[in-house]
Design a protein around this motif. Structure first.
Motif, mmCIF file in Angstrom:
data_model
loop_
_atom_site.group_PDB
_atom_site.id
_atom_site.type_symbol
_atom_site.label_atom_id
_atom_site.label_comp_id
_atom_site.label_asym_id
_atom_site.label_seq_id
_atom_site.Cartn_x
_atom_site.Cartn_y
_atom_site.Cartn_z
ATOM 1 N N VAL A 1 0.824 -1.221 0.000
ATOM 2 C CA VAL A 1 0.000 0.000 0.000
ATOM 3 C C VAL A 1 0.855 1.267 0.000
ATOM 4 O O VAL A 1 0.628 2.155 -0.843
ATOM 5 C CB VAL A 1 -1.018 -0.025 1.167
ATOM 6 C CG1 VAL A 1 -1.676 1.325 1.349
ATOM 7 C CG2 VAL A 1 -2.059 -1.094 0.927
ATOM 8 N N PRO A 2 1.859 1.424 0.894
ATOM 9 C CA PRO A 2 2.661 2.659 0.819
ATOM 10 C C PRO A 2 3.434 2.785 -0.495
ATOM 11 O O PRO A 2 3.555 3.890 -1.038
ATOM 12 C CB PRO A 2 3.626 2.545 1.997
ATOM 13 C CG PRO A 2 3.042 1.564 2.904
ATOM 14 C CD PRO A 2 2.239 0.637 2.060
ATOM 15 N N LEU A 3 3.942 1.669 -1.024
ATOM 16 C CA LEU A 3 4.663 1.749 -2.289
ATOM 17 C C LEU A 3 3.727 2.128 -3.433
ATOM 18 O O LEU A 3 4.118 2.883 -4.333
ATOM 19 C CB LEU A 3 5.366 0.422 -2.575
ATOM 20 C CG LEU A 3 6.505 0.061 -1.620
ATOM 21 C CD1 LEU A 3 7.100 -1.279 -1.996
ATOM 22 C CD2 LEU A 3 7.565 1.132 -1.597
ATOM 23 N N ALA A 4 2.497 1.642 -3.398
ATOM 24 C CA ALA A 4 1.524 2.013 -4.423
ATOM 25 C C ALA A 4 1.141 3.495 -4.313
ATOM 26 O O ALA A 4 0.994 4.177 -5.333
ATOM 27 C CB ALA A 4 0.284 1.138 -4.308
ATOM 28 N N VAL A 5 1.018 3.991 -3.094
ATOM 29 C CA VAL A 5 0.701 5.411 -2.902
ATOM 30 C C VAL A 5 1.852 6.290 -3.387
ATOM 31 O O VAL A 5 1.637 7.318 -4.034
ATOM 32 C CB VAL A 5 0.362 5.697 -1.421
ATOM 33 C CG1 VAL A 5 0.304 7.185 -1.137
ATOM 34 C CG2 VAL A 5 -0.955 5.033 -1.056
ATOM 35 N N ILE A 6 3.076 5.883 -3.103
ATOM 36 C CA ILE A 6 4.245 6.656 -3.562
ATOM 37 C C ILE A 6 4.314 6.630 -5.089
ATOM 38 O O ILE A 6 4.575 7.667 -5.722
ATOM 39 C CB ILE A 6 5.534 6.099 -2.928
ATOM 40 C CG1 ILE A 6 5.554 6.418 -1.440
ATOM 41 C CG2 ILE A 6 6.771 6.661 -3.611
ATOM 42 C CD1 ILE A 6 6.656 5.726 -0.671
ATOM 43 N N ALA A 7 4.072 5.471 -5.702
ATOM 44 C CA ALA A 7 4.089 5.386 -7.165
ATOM 45 C C ALA A 7 2.989 6.247 -7.777
ATOM 46 O O ALA A 7 3.219 6.937 -8.782
ATOM 47 C CB ALA A 7 3.937 3.929 -7.599
ATOM 48 N N TRP A 8 1.806 6.219 -7.162
ATOM 49 C CA TRP A 8 0.706 7.057 -7.657
ATOM 50 C C TRP A 8 1.038 8.532 -7.532
ATOM 51 O O TRP A 8 0.776 9.315 -8.453
ATOM 52 C CB TRP A 8 -0.564 6.729 -6.883
ATOM 53 C CG TRP A 8 -1.709 7.630 -7.230
ATOM 54 C CD1 TRP A 8 -2.521 7.556 -8.306
ATOM 55 C CD2 TRP A 8 -2.137 8.760 -6.477
ATOM 56 N NE1 TRP A 8 -3.442 8.566 -8.289
ATOM 57 C CE2 TRP A 8 -3.228 9.324 -7.166
ATOM 58 C CE3 TRP A 8 -1.713 9.352 -5.298
ATOM 59 C CZ2 TRP A 8 -3.881 10.452 -6.704
ATOM 60 C CZ3 TRP A 8 -2.376 10.475 -4.835
ATOM 61 C CH2 TRP A 8 -3.444 11.011 -5.537
ATOM 62 N N ALA A 9 1.639 8.937 -6.412
ATOM 63 C CA ALA A 9 1.983 10.342 -6.209
ATOM 64 C C ALA A 9 3.050 10.783 -7.224
ATOM 65 O O ALA A 9 2.965 11.895 -7.761
ATOM 66 C CB ALA A 9 2.482 10.561 -4.780
ATOM 67 N N CYS A 10 4.026 9.949 -7.493
ATOM 68 C CA CYS A 10 5.042 10.286 -8.492
ATOM 69 C C CYS A 10 4.423 10.405 -9.876
ATOM 70 O O CYS A 10 4.789 11.302 -10.654
ATOM 71 C CB CYS A 10 6.152 9.234 -8.495
ATOM 72 S SG CYS A 10 7.177 9.272 -7.025
ATOM 73 N N TRP A 11 3.487 9.532 -10.196
ATOM 74 C CA TRP A 11 2.825 9.581 -11.492
ATOM 75 C C TRP A 11 1.992 10.852 -11.631
ATOM 76 O O TRP A 11 1.948 11.464 -12.693
ATOM 77 C CB TRP A 11 1.972 8.341 -11.656
ATOM 78 C CG TRP A 11 1.260 8.257 -12.968
ATOM 79 C CD1 TRP A 11 1.810 8.102 -14.191
ATOM 80 C CD2 TRP A 11 -0.150 8.355 -13.149
ATOM 81 N NE1 TRP A 11 0.827 8.072 -15.140
ATOM 82 C CE2 TRP A 11 -0.381 8.230 -14.537
ATOM 83 C CE3 TRP A 11 -1.222 8.531 -12.293
ATOM 84 C CZ2 TRP A 11 -1.650 8.281 -15.060
ATOM 85 C CZ3 TRP A 11 -2.491 8.571 -12.836
ATOM 86 C CH2 TRP A 11 -2.702 8.457 -14.219
ATOM 87 N N GLN A 12 1.315 11.251 -10.547
ATOM 88 C CA GLN A 12 0.487 12.457 -10.592
ATOM 89 C C GLN A 12 1.327 13.729 -10.630
ATOM 90 O O GLN A 12 0.926 14.721 -11.225
ATOM 91 C CB GLN A 12 -0.445 12.501 -9.376
ATOM 92 C CG GLN A 12 -1.557 11.491 -9.417
ATOM 93 C CD GLN A 12 -2.554 11.766 -10.507
ATOM 94 O OE1 GLN A 12 -2.856 12.908 -10.829
ATOM 95 N NE2 GLN A 12 -3.046 10.699 -11.126
ATOM 96 N N LEU A 13 2.482 13.695 -10.004
ATOM 97 C CA LEU A 13 3.310 14.905 -9.906
ATOM 98 C C LEU A 13 4.310 15.046 -11.050
ATOM 99 O O LEU A 13 5.040 16.034 -11.100
ATOM 100 C CB LEU A 13 4.048 14.925 -8.575
ATOM 101 C CG LEU A 13 3.168 15.024 -7.335
ATOM 102 C CD1 LEU A 13 4.004 14.871 -6.081
ATOM 103 C CD2 LEU A 13 2.418 16.344 -7.319
ATOM 104 N N ARG A 14 4.367 14.124 -11.960
ATOM 105 C CA ARG A 14 5.384 14.193 -13.001
ATOM 106 C C ARG A 14 5.109 15.308 -14.014
ATOM 107 O O ARG A 14 6.018 15.767 -14.699
ATOM 108 C CB ARG A 14 5.487 12.870 -13.723
ATOM 109 C CG ARG A 14 4.308 12.581 -14.604
ATOM 110 C CD ARG A 14 4.524 11.386 -15.479
ATOM 111 N NE ARG A 14 3.358 11.299 -16.335
ATOM 112 C CZ ARG A 14 2.774 10.206 -16.684
ATOM 113 N NH1 ARG A 14 3.284 9.070 -16.282
ATOM 114 N NH2 ARG A 14 1.720 10.216 -17.450
#
Length: 114
Positions: free
Chosen positions: A99-112
């Motif tokens: 779950v934390p790794l998925a949230v971090i990946a999602w945040a990086c994808w949204q902030l790119r």
């Protein structure tokens, strides 16, 4: 005259004690998953108490998964061993890792794109 009775050995009549292997993994896994919900505590709870556990989720989840794997490995060959606690610890630990790794990946994808 008193009747003669044989002294009874209490340990022979009782059922064997349950085997509590895997509790460490289970407790660590449940605590790690519970820490994921700390940011949604009510506002009167201090901010450090709501957000500090998020720093501990990933290490606690890793410890739960490792403890469960080690426990399962040590139970190999024991026919009467109950493996459910260790397996649940691995499951909860894996959830606390993913779950934390998925949230971090999602945040990086949204902030790119910013």
């Amino acid at each position: 005259m008193m009747p003669t009775t044989q002294p009874r050995d209490l340990l022979e009549d009782e059922a064997p004690l349950p085997n509590y292997t895997g509790n460490t993994a289970l407790v660590l896994g449940v605590v790690a998953v519970m820490m994921l919900g700390c940011p949604w505590l009510p506002d009167p709870v201090p901010a450090w108490m709501r957000y500090f556990p998020l720093y501990l989720v990933l290490p606690t989840g890793i410890c739960a998964a490792l403890a469960g794997a080690i426990t399962l490995r040590s139970m190999r060959g024991q026919a009467d061993a109950d493996r459910r606690r260790a397996q649940a610890g691995i499951l909860f630990g894996s959830i606390a890792i993913i779950v934390p790794l998925a949230v971090i990946a999602w945040a990086c994808w949204q902030l790119r794109d910013i």
